[in-house]
Every structure is written in structure tokens, then in C-alpha cells.
Motif scaffolding. Structure first.
Motif, PDB file in Angstrom:
ATOM      1  N   ALA A 118       0.830  -1.205   0.000  1.00 55.28           N
ATOM      2  CA  ALA A 118       0.000   0.000   0.000  1.00 55.28           C
ATOM      3  C   ALA A 118       0.867   1.259   0.000  1.00 55.28           C
ATOM      4  CB  ALA A 118      -0.930   0.000   1.212  1.00 55.28           C
ATOM      5  N   THR A 119       2.030   1.192   0.659  1.00 57.09           N
ATOM      6  CA  THR A 119       2.836   2.400   0.860  1.00 57.09           C
ATOM      7  C   THR A 119       4.259   2.283   0.323  1.00 57.09           C
ATOM      8  OG1 THR A 119       3.716   1.676   2.993  1.00 57.09           O
ATOM      9  CG2 THR A 119       1.593   2.839   3.020  1.00 57.09           C
ATOM     10  N   ASN A 179      -6.352 -10.964  -6.095  1.00 54.60           N
ATOM     11  CA  ASN A 179      -6.266 -10.038  -7.229  1.00 54.60           C
ATOM     12  C   ASN A 179      -5.330  -8.861  -6.971  1.00 54.60           C
ATOM     13  OD1 ASN A 179      -8.095 -11.647  -8.583  1.00 54.60           O
ATOM     14  ND2 ASN A 179      -9.872 -10.484  -7.890  1.00 54.60           N
ATOM     15  N   LEU A 180      -4.636  -8.907  -5.832  1.00 57.74           N
ATOM     16  CA  LEU A 180      -3.602  -7.924  -5.501  1.00 57.74           C
ATOM     17  C   LEU A 180      -4.144  -6.509  -5.317  1.00 57.74           C
ATOM     18  CD1 LEU A 180      -0.689  -9.149  -7.841  1.00 57.74           C
ATOM     19  CD2 LEU A 180      -1.381 -10.002  -5.569  1.00 57.74           C
ATOM     20  N   VAL A 181      -5.382  -6.404  -4.869  1.00 61.18           N
ATOM     21  CA  VAL A 181      -5.886  -5.110  -4.417  1.00 61.18           C
ATOM     22  C   VAL A 181      -4.995  -4.666  -3.256  1.00 61.18           C
ATOM     23  CG1 VAL A 181      -7.841  -3.896  -3.376  1.00 61.18           C
ATOM     24  CG2 VAL A 181      -8.238  -5.702  -5.073  1.00 61.18           C
ATOM     25  N   ARG A 182      -4.543  -3.420  -3.281  1.00 60.54           N
ATOM     26  CA  ARG A 182      -3.498  -3.025  -2.331  1.00 60.54           C
ATOM     27  C   ARG A 182      -3.983  -2.847  -0.904  1.00 60.54           C
ATOM     28  NH1 ARG A 182       1.004   0.559  -5.378  1.00 60.54           N
ATOM     29  NH2 ARG A 182       0.632  -0.309  -7.438  1.00 60.54           N
ATOM     30  N   PHE A 183      -5.289  -2.893  -0.715  1.00 57.82           N
ATOM     31  CA  PHE A 183      -5.809  -2.800   0.658  1.00 57.82           C
ATOM     32  C   PHE A 183      -6.648  -4.035   0.982  1.00 57.82           C
ATOM     33  CE2 PHE A 183      -7.858  -0.043  -2.394  1.00 57.82           C
ATOM     34  CZ  PHE A 183      -9.193  -0.404  -2.362  1.00 57.82           C
ATOM     35  N   ARG A 227      -4.732  -3.826   7.773  1.00 56.47           N
ATOM     36  CA  ARG A 227      -4.142  -2.651   7.176  1.00 56.47           C
ATOM     37  C   ARG A 227      -2.808  -2.941   6.484  1.00 56.47           C
ATOM     38  NH1 ARG A 227      -5.741   2.834   8.131  1.00 56.47           N
ATOM     39  NH2 ARG A 227      -6.326   2.290   6.029  1.00 56.47           N
ATOM     40  N   ALA A 228      -2.399  -1.987   5.680  1.00 61.35           N
ATOM     41  CA  ALA A 228      -1.078  -1.979   5.039  1.00 61.35           C
ATOM     42  C   ALA A 228      -0.903  -3.029   3.948  1.00 61.35           C
ATOM     43  CB  ALA A 228       0.050  -2.109   6.084  1.00 61.35           C
ATOM     44  N   GLY A 229      -1.989  -3.706   3.584  1.00 54.57           N
ATOM     45  CA  GLY A 229      -1.913  -4.630   2.453  1.00 54.57           C
ATOM     46  C   GLY A 229      -1.092  -5.890   2.705  1.00 54.57           C
ATOM     47  N   ILE A 230      -1.083  -6.353   3.953  1.00 56.22           N
ATOM     48  CA  ILE A 230      -0.335  -7.588   4.232  1.00 56.22           C
ATOM     49  C   ILE A 230      -0.982  -8.766   3.489  1.00 56.22           C
ATOM     50  CG2 ILE A 230       0.623  -9.060   6.039  1.00 56.22           C
ATOM     51  CD1 ILE A 230       1.594  -6.096   6.072  1.00 56.22           C
ATOM     52  N   ALA A 231      -2.311  -8.712   3.353  1.00 62.59           N
ATOM     53  CA  ALA A 231      -3.008  -9.763   2.588  1.00 62.59           C
ATOM     54  C   ALA A 231      -2.604  -9.738   1.118  1.00 62.59           C
ATOM     55  CB  ALA A 231      -4.521  -9.579   2.707  1.00 62.59           C
ATOM     56  N   THR A 232      -2.263  -8.552   0.627  1.00 65.33           N
ATOM     57  CA  THR A 232      -1.849  -8.434  -0.772  1.00 65.33           C
ATOM     58  C   THR A 232      -0.538  -9.190  -0.984  1.00 65.33           C
ATOM     59  OG1 THR A 232      -2.781  -6.216  -0.559  1.00 65.33           O
ATOM     60  CG2 THR A 232      -1.650  -6.726  -2.618  1.00 65.33           C
ATOM     61  N   VAL A 233       0.322  -9.152   0.029  1.00 64.79           N
ATOM     62  CA  VAL A 233       1.575  -9.911  -0.029  1.00 64.79           C
ATOM     63  C   VAL A 233       1.272 -11.409  -0.063  1.00 64.79           C
ATOM     64  CG1 VAL A 233       3.742 -10.403   1.176  1.00 64.79           C
ATOM     65  CG2 VAL A 233       2.852  -8.056   1.112  1.00 64.79           C
ATOM     66  N   MET A 234       0.298 -11.832   0.727  1.00 63.24           N
ATOM     67  CA  MET A 234      -0.111 -13.257   0.661  1.00 63.24           C
ATOM     68  C   MET A 234      -0.574 -13.608  -0.746  1.00 63.24           C
ATOM     69  SD  MET A 234      -2.136 -14.153   4.240  1.00 63.24           S
ATOM     70  CE  MET A 234      -2.548 -15.860   3.856  1.00 63.24           C
ATOM     71  N   GLY A 235      -1.405 -12.732  -1.318  1.00 58.03           N
ATOM     72  CA  GLY A 235      -1.901 -12.976  -2.673  1.00 58.03           C
ATOM     73  C   GLY A 235      -0.771 -13.077  -3.672  1.00 58.03           C
ATOM     74  N   LEU A 272     -14.997 -10.685   0.550  1.00 55.35           N
ATOM     75  CA  LEU A 272     -14.102 -10.429  -0.582  1.00 55.35           C
ATOM     76  C   LEU A 272     -12.666 -10.245  -0.107  1.00 55.35           C
ATOM     77  CD1 LEU A 272     -16.330  -7.934  -2.611  1.00 55.35           C
ATOM     78  CD2 LEU A 272     -15.671 -10.233  -3.341  1.00 55.35           C
ATOM     79  N   GLY A 273     -12.506  -9.981   1.200  1.00 62.31           N
ATOM     80  CA  GLY A 273     -11.170  -9.774   1.744  1.00 62.31           C
ATOM     81  C   GLY A 273     -10.646  -8.369   1.511  1.00 62.31           C
ATOM     82  N   LEU A 274     -11.519  -7.373   1.693  1.00 58.61           N
ATOM     83  CA  LEU A 274     -11.125  -5.967   1.593  1.00 58.61           C
ATOM     84  C   LEU A 274     -11.145  -5.340   2.977  1.00 58.61           C
ATOM     85  CD1 LEU A 274     -13.264  -4.652  -1.420  1.00 58.61           C
ATOM     86  CD2 LEU A 274     -10.767  -4.760  -1.335  1.00 58.61           C
ATOM     87  N   ASP A 275     -10.110  -4.585   3.306  1.00 56.04           N
ATOM     88  CA  ASP A 275     -10.076  -3.825   4.553  1.00 56.04           C
ATOM     89  C   ASP A 275     -11.208  -2.796   4.522  1.00 56.04           C
ATOM     90  OD1 ASP A 275      -9.330  -2.316   6.800  1.00 56.04           O
ATOM     91  OD2 ASP A 275      -7.822  -1.181   5.675  1.00 56.04           O
ATOM     92  N   THR A 276     -12.072  -2.803   5.522  1.00 56.14           N
ATOM     93  CA  THR A 276     -13.214  -1.866   5.490  1.00 56.14           C
ATOM     94  C   THR A 276     -12.763  -0.422   5.718  1.00 56.14           C
ATOM     95  OG1 THR A 276     -13.667  -2.263   7.838  1.00 56.14           O
ATOM     96  CG2 THR A 276     -14.970  -3.523   6.241  1.00 56.14           C
ATOM     97  N   ILE A 277     -11.595  -0.211   6.333  1.00 52.41           N
ATOM     98  CA  ILE A 277     -11.132   1.167   6.550  1.00 52.41           C
ATOM     99  C   ILE A 277     -10.702   1.771   5.210  1.00 52.41           C
ATOM    100  CG2 ILE A 277      -9.413   2.630   7.652  1.00 52.41           C
ATOM    101  CD1 ILE A 277      -9.372   0.699  10.014  1.00 52.41           C
TER     102      ILE A 277
END
Lengths: 132, 622
Positions: free
Chosen positions: B89-90, B172-176, B189-197, B345-350
Motif C-alpha cells: 500500500a505504501t 487479485n492484488l488489491v493493495r488494501f 491494514r497496510a496490504g499484508i493480505a496483498t503480499v499473501m496474494g 471479498l477480503g477488503l479492509d473496510t477502513i
């Protein structure tokens, strides 16, 4: 007789009961040695099912070693006499005779009541009744 | 220190997903001594092991999962696991925290830390069952929602496995994207799930039966019982728990700090219909808690929208703020429904709520048009608009593909002045407090070490207490909180007993000795937390060319536009005030005016090994 009871459906799944049970009885920080079952029912209906020993004594009736006796108001396992045959585990109608690979004898609630004051949801109570 | 055995699982698991191999190492006693656990482990390992220039989505970015020495033992709220990676994300330091039962289970299996490297050829999941570790095929799970994945793995492996999973957004590598655990807890937060993806790692499943040793079990039982009894006796134990975090919604509106209409204002007229009381009265099923928690904030709920019945843990306050206020959805049922959709869907609600609100404002202003939206109108307060955007983002279709990059990147590409209302710091979307008239809270967001997140320093109560635009004392308070709050993440416990119920935090130092066998005062632990804060700062310095003051800037909306309505109507902080806050903050931290730690400060904190990176950055900057 003493027995642990479950009242209502407010269990929040914190498992303090299991951990304190294991700490008190085995001095082991290991929820897998607690004598209470907490099953999560998620996503639906969104409840925990808590199962505890009601001291029915079926375990003692089936034990071939006569290792389970009534003592201080509850059925207790004498670990020295237990052969680990598992007959009581199979026979338990509530599924609350637990096994662990560290231990020969199963783990069974002795109605000590240690967990009761630390159940923040007020689900666990200790019932004490005259001899039936 | 003799060993790092007491209070710890005692082992580190290293997994290489590319080769499908793993290695178990003893936990380094010096790491435990100097960085305690959880967030401390994450900060140190990321500093040591992430190569400069590393692509956050590349195979060399490690995914870390860490427990703390107090996780999983007998004291209130000992549930927390800390996850980390270089943030997609950052591009800087990234971490996220989750309760539930994951940390407890890791330590029961004998591990304090998972370090997961590489990228798998095909979708996989990691199974850790005491000493047995395997990387297994997850093609049957890929594409599934978070809840369905957790259910499937529990059916496959056993209900006593603890599962952390990503949803389609992470794939799908959504950053959040966020990681879900225990049917509704998120490391968000911070897209740690994106790293898993990016690693094609769908899930981690853990089961442990070994337990872990305590230095003095009798004393842990005694002190632990005292701590529980003290907590039970506090008024907040009864008053706060029924409403959980959503209970604060009324207060935040009363002080005009509720993010509304993409942070255009700090007050939402319908707030009573989305707060804690509405939640409890209308949709609650169960107060659901994490491991060891006597004040369960998880408000497990059920709502039906149309013919679709969903279960969701929440909405908690942040979701109420970002989906409710910021997107202007005025019924708790709608907020809970979007919460359920985003969770699955696995999206951070914040970030998710913030990004959707940004898109709604872009449509209002004609920056996004019907040609981008398949001909539909998008409106604040319209459930269908919010759901349409949410699904487009998770699937990265059309305009959703752009929005999936987060508001910073989306604004840079959309232009049209949208940079002025892209509400982020360092590329991470701001969470549920509107601080344009709350100086300490603004500074907290500007200086948070993962980008704009409230949890390092929830300073808004201090603003309200001492004067909202006052500068004096604000930096001091923010720094104090930035050491105190993340310390809980190092210990592996939840901060809510202290934050919400006024439990005395130093009690955790009292139980630290019988758990670990090491005596540490609360003040010593706070010093270690300062060390970690400076180390995460140095991660940014090491990895981001030109990093410093220009990265600690507020979104322009906070100093350019007065709030439109409510208690803070017409108010905002000046740019000058924000710069003075930063001056104070850097000076008090022992950093220079560019926002870089000084070599003296780093040496003093035992971070001498980072000085070469500092010298490189300073050299490049002159």
C-alpha cells in the motif's frame, strides 16, 4: 454431588475455562488439556456450544480397571490405575473425556469450580447437590 | 539471559513457498531480549531481511506472523498476533494486528514466528500441525470468499485448526486487501493480505498441542486471577462491553470528528442509526471475543438485505465510520451488509470505505463519469453504489482496477484536483477520525509508521480535553501514545482493557516476570517500544529514497477546507500549525528537521546497526 453446568448461550469463545483448567490441574499452559469443550458454530448460527461433564458416572461404569471413583463429590480418574484403554472416552455421552498425547489417562472434569468465577459471560456454574 | 524458552514457543518456522520447503530454527534469545515479540520481531526481521529495492509484491518480500511472550497465556486479552511485510500500500514499513486464536495456537505448536518467503507456482496453503509442516495445493480454494475458505479448511483439517485466509481481493492484488481469521477478525491494514496474494498463499492453518512453558506457573495463575478480578471490578467492564467499539460513534459525532462524505465534514446526521445501540438493538446475535477476553468487542450480527441473509462480526467502530459516515450509509443494516461483503471479498473496510467514498466524490465532481461506471450514477448514501464499487474493486474490473491501487495512486492518475481530497498519509488511507480540527490526532496520523492509522496514537480525547488547535503539549502526548500503544503489540496482548475500560497497563509488567522469567519494568518495556518506533522509521529511510518530512504531510483537505457542518463547522487547522506540530515532534524525538533520526539517537537506542543506512540517506539528500 458437584457438577459444572452450562447456562444460556452467551459464551463468547474466550477459552479461559480451558486454559485455567489445564494450568490448575497440570501446571501446563495448554488449552488442549482443559476438561471443557467449546465448539464454534460459525458463520451460522453464530454461537458457541459448550460441553461439560455432568458427573453421570458412565465412565466409571465402563472402566475395566476400576480407575474412576467417586471422591469429594465428583468422579475422578486415578491416573496410576488407568491403562489408557479409552473405553470411557468412547462411552462418555457428552464427549467430554479428553485425550492428549502427553498423557496416558484421559482428562476429566473434577468439578473443582476454578473456572467458574473467570467465565466473564456467566455461562459456567457449579451445582452442588445432596447425594442422590 | 539464559534462553528464550519461558513464555515463548521457542522456535521460528521458515517456509520457502517457491521450493515448498521449510526449516525450523530456535528462537534467537537476543531477539527476544531486545525486541520482546510480536511487532518487535516484525520490525527487526523486516529491517534485517528485506533487501533494498525489494518489490513489495515480489518473492523476496517476506510475510511475517509473530506472537508475543504474553500471547496465549492466562491474563486478560492475551490474543494478539502481529503480521508484517514491506507494504504494497505504501512501499514502506507495513504491519497489521489480529486477535482471535491464531497467536495462542502458534505458541501451542511451539512457534513464535513464521517467516514465509518466495512465491508458489500455483495457489497453495500452509499447514502447521505441531512439528508437521506442509505446503499444500489450494486450487480448490482459490477464488473462494474468506468465510467459505475458513469453513472449508476447518472441514478438511479439523475444527481445532486456526485459519488465516485472504479473499478474492487479496488474490487479485488489491493493495488494501485484508486477512480474515476466526470468522470475522481481520489483520486489515497496510496490504499484508496483498503480499499473501502475491505469494499465491491462500491461507495459513495452525494447530498446536504442546503448550509452552511458563517460568512460574503458580505465580501466573495468581497474578492472572488478580488481573481478571481487577478488570471485572471496573465500571467499563459492564458499561462498555455491550456496545463494543461502535459505542463511541455518538461521542465522535458530538465532537465533530466523524469522517463523513469523504472527510468533507465531521458530523453525520444519521449517526444514531449506525452506532452501538442500533447495532445491539437491531442486528446483534452474539458478543464474540478473542482468546482470553472478558470484554468481547466482537458484535456478531445477522442482517438480511433483499433476499440475502448474511452473518458478520461487526460492524465495529471503524467500519461504522468509513462505510457509514464516510460513504453516508445511514442504516446499521446497510453498514453491516457492506461489512459482510467486504469481509468475504477480503477488503479492509477502513481503506475500502475511504476509497469508495473518494470515488463517490470523484463522481460528484465529474472526475469519474458515466463512461467509467457502465452508465450508472454513483451517489453518497446509496447502498447499490457502494456495493457496485466494492465488487468492481475486488475484481479489479473497469474503474475498480484503478481504485484498487488506493486513493493516492488513483488520484495521481485521475487528476482533476482529486489529489486535494485523496485522504491518505504515505499512501495509506486515513481511518475513522476526522482530525482537521484536532491537532494531536492529525499529528498522530501524519507520523504513524504504517501510514494513516489511528491505532498507534488515539489522541483525539487529548485534543478535546486541552484545546483542539493548541500546539503545545500535543507532540509530547502523541509520542507517549506511540510508545505505549504499540507496546501491547510487542507483548501480544490487546490494548482494549486499558483504552476502553481503564485497566492499569503496568499490570502487564507484573505478569511478564512469572511468564518469561525476566524482570522488566513497564518503563523499560516502553524504552524498547521507542527502539522499535525508531527502527520502523529507519525501515522507511532505508527503503524509500528521499524519505522524510515530505512524507509526514496531511491531506490538503485538512488545512484548506473548513468542515461543512456539525460541531466543527467552519473550522480547520492551518498549514502553519501542522508544520509547527512536526517541528515539535521531531525535536522531542531527537530527529532532525528533515524528520530523520540522528545517529546519536539511534546509538542511544541500541540501533547503531542502522546508522550506515542513515548516512546513505543523508548523503543522497544533500
Amino acid at each position: 454431588m458437584k457438577r459444572l453446568t452450562v447456562t444460556g448461550e452467551a459464551c463468547s469463545g474466550c477459552r479461559v475455562c480451558q486454559l485455567l483448567c489445564a494450568l490448575v490441574h497440570f501446571h501446563d499452559n495448554n488449552v488442549k488439556k482443559g476438561a471443557i469443550a467449546v465448539h464454534g458454530l460459525f458463520p451460522a448460527p453464530g454461537r458457541y456450544r459448550v460441553e461439560v461433564c455432568d458427573q453421570c458416572g458412565e465412565c466409571a461404569r465402563v472402566c475395566p480397571e476400576e480407575a474412576i471413583g467417586l471422591e469429594d463429590g465428583a468422579w475422578r480418574i486415578d491416573a496410576k490405575r488407568c491403562s489408557g484403554c479409552g473405553a470411557c472416552v468412547d462411552a462418555c455421552p457428552s464427549g467430554v473425556m479428553f485425550t492428549h498425547s502427553d498423557l496416558v489417562a484421559p482428562i476429566k472434569c473434577d468439578a473443582c469450580g476454578e473456572c467458574v468465577p473467570f467465565c466473564s459471560r456467566g455461562v459456567l456454574e457449579l451445582a452442588e447437590e445432596g447425594n442422590r | 539471559m539464559k534462553d528464550a524458552r519461558h513464555g515463548y514457543g521457542g522456535r521460528v518456522l521458515r517456509v520457502d513457498l517457491a521450493r515448498g520447503t521449510h526449516r525450523v530454527e530456535p528462537l534467537d534469545p537476543e531477539l527476544a531480549r531486545d525486541y520482546i515479540g510480536g511487532r518487535g520481531f516484525v520490525a527487526k526481521i523486516l529491517y534485517d531481511e528485506v533487501p533494498v529495492g525489494c518489490d513489495p509484491l515480489g518473492p523476496e518480500n517476506p510475510l511475517l506472523v509473530a506472537a508475543g511472550p504474553l500471547s496465549g497465556t492466562f491474563l486478560p486479552c492475551a490474543s494478539k498476533a502481529h503480521l508484517g511485510a514491506k507494504s504494497p500500500a505504501t512501499g514502506g514499513y507495513g504491519d497489521a494486528n489480529v486477535g482471535g486464536h491464531l497467536a495462542m495456537e502458534m505458541k501451542h505448536a511451539g512457534y513464535d514466528l513464521f517467516i514465509i518467503a518466495g512465491r508458489a507456482d500455483r495457489p497453495c496453503y500452509l499447514v502447521v500441525d505441531d512439528d508437521q509442516v506442509a505446503v499444500r495445493d489450494a486450487s480448490h480454494l482459490w477464488g473462494k470468499g474468506s468465510l467459505a475458505t475458513e469453513s472449508a479448511l476447518k472441514r478438511e483439517l479439523g475444527e481445532d485448526f486456526q485459519v488465516a485466509t485472504i479473499g478474492p481481493a487479496g488474490e487479485n492484488l488489491v493493495r488494501f486487501a485484508c486477512i480474515t481469521h476466526d470468522f470475522g477478525r481481520q489483520a486489515g491494514r497496510a496490504g499484508i493480505a496483498t503480499v499473501m496474494g502475491a505469494k499465491r498463499l491462500k491461507a495459513i492453518a495452525v494447530r498446536g498441542s504442546r503448550g509452552f512453558p511458563l517460568a512460574d506457573p503458580g505465580a501466573v495463575i495468581r497474578v492472572g486471577k488478580e488481573m481478571y478480578r481487577q478488570l471485572f471490578a471496573l465500571p467499563g467492564f459492564r458499561d462498555w462491553t455491550p456496545y463494543g467499539t461502535a459505542g463511541v460513534t455518538d461521542w465522535v459525532n458530538r465532537v465533530g470528528a466523524f469522517p463523513t462524505r469523504n472527510f468533507q465534514t465531521g458530523f453525520f446526521e444519521a449517526h444514531r442509526d449506525i452506532g452501538g445501540k442500533a447495532l445491539r438493538d437491531r442486528i446483534l446475535v452474539l458478543d464474540k471475543g478473542c482468546f482470553g477476553c472478558p470484554i468481547p468487542c466482537g458484535k456478531y450480527s445477522r442482517v438480511t438485505i433483499g433476499s440475502d441473509e448474511v452473518y458478520v462480526e461487526g460492524p465495529e467502530y471503524e467500519t461504522v465510520a468509513m462505510i457509514g459516515g464516510d460513504c453516508c450509509l445511514g442504516r446499521i443494516e446497510e453498514v453491516a451488509y457492506v461489512n459482510a461483503v467486504m469481509d468475504d471479498l477480503g477488503l479492509d473496510t477502513i481503506s475500502g470505505g475511504n476509497v469508495v467514498a473518494f470515488a463517490l466524490e470523484c463522481f460528484d465532481r465529474g472526475i469519474i463519469t458515466r463512461s467509467d461506471t457502465e452508465g450508472r450514477d454513483l451517489r453518497f448514501g446509496d447502498l447499490e453504489s457502494v456495493l457496485w464499487l466494492t465488487r468492481k474493486i475486488a475484481r479489479r474490473e473497469g474503474i475498480g482496477d484503478l481504485l484498487a491501487q488506493g486513493v493516492k495512486e488513483a488520484a495521481a492518475r485521475l487528476g482533476g484536483g482529486s489529489e486535494r481530497f485523496a485522504i491518505h498519509v504515505k499512501g495509506l488511507e486515513v481511518s475513522g477520525y476526522e482530525p482537521r480540527y484536532a491537532a494531536a490526532m492529525a499529528l498522530a496520523y501524519m507520523t504513524c509508521d504504517v501510514g494513516a492509522h489511528h491505532n498507534r496514537a488515539w489522541a483525539i480525547t487529548y485534543d478535546v480535553a486541552v484545546g483542539r488547535d493548541r500546539v503545545e503539549g500535543k507532540a509530547h502526548r502523541v509520542i507517549e501514545l506511540q510508545h505505549l500503544r504499540p507496546l501491547f503489540d510487542m507483548l501480544g496482548v490487546c490494548r482494549f482493557p486499558w483504552v476502553e475500560v481503564e485497566f492499569e497497563p503496568s499490570r502487564y509488567a507484573d505478569i511478564f516476570a512469572p511468564v518469561t522469567g525476566q524482570r522488566r519494568s513497564w518503563e523499560e518495556l516502553l524504552e524498547l517500544s521507542e527502539r522499535v518506533w525508531n527502527l520502523t522509521r529507519m525501515f522507511w529511510v532505508r527503503h524509500v529514497p528521499g524519505f522524510g518530512r515530505s512524507w509526514d504531510q496531511a491531506p490538503p483537505r485538512w488545512y484548506e477546507e473548513p468542515a461543512l457542518s456539525g460541531p466543527t463547522q467552519g473550522k480547520h487547522l492551518s498549514r502553519d500549525t501542522l508544520e509547527r506540530l512536526l517541528d515539535d515532534y521531531y525535536a522531542l524525538r531527537g530527529w532532525d528537521a528533515r524528520g530523520l533520526p540522528t545517529p546519536e539517537k539511534l546509538e542511544q537506542l541500541g540501533l547503531g546497526f542502522t546508522v550506515p543506512d542513515l548516512e546513505r540517506a543523508r548523503g543522497a539528500g544533500t
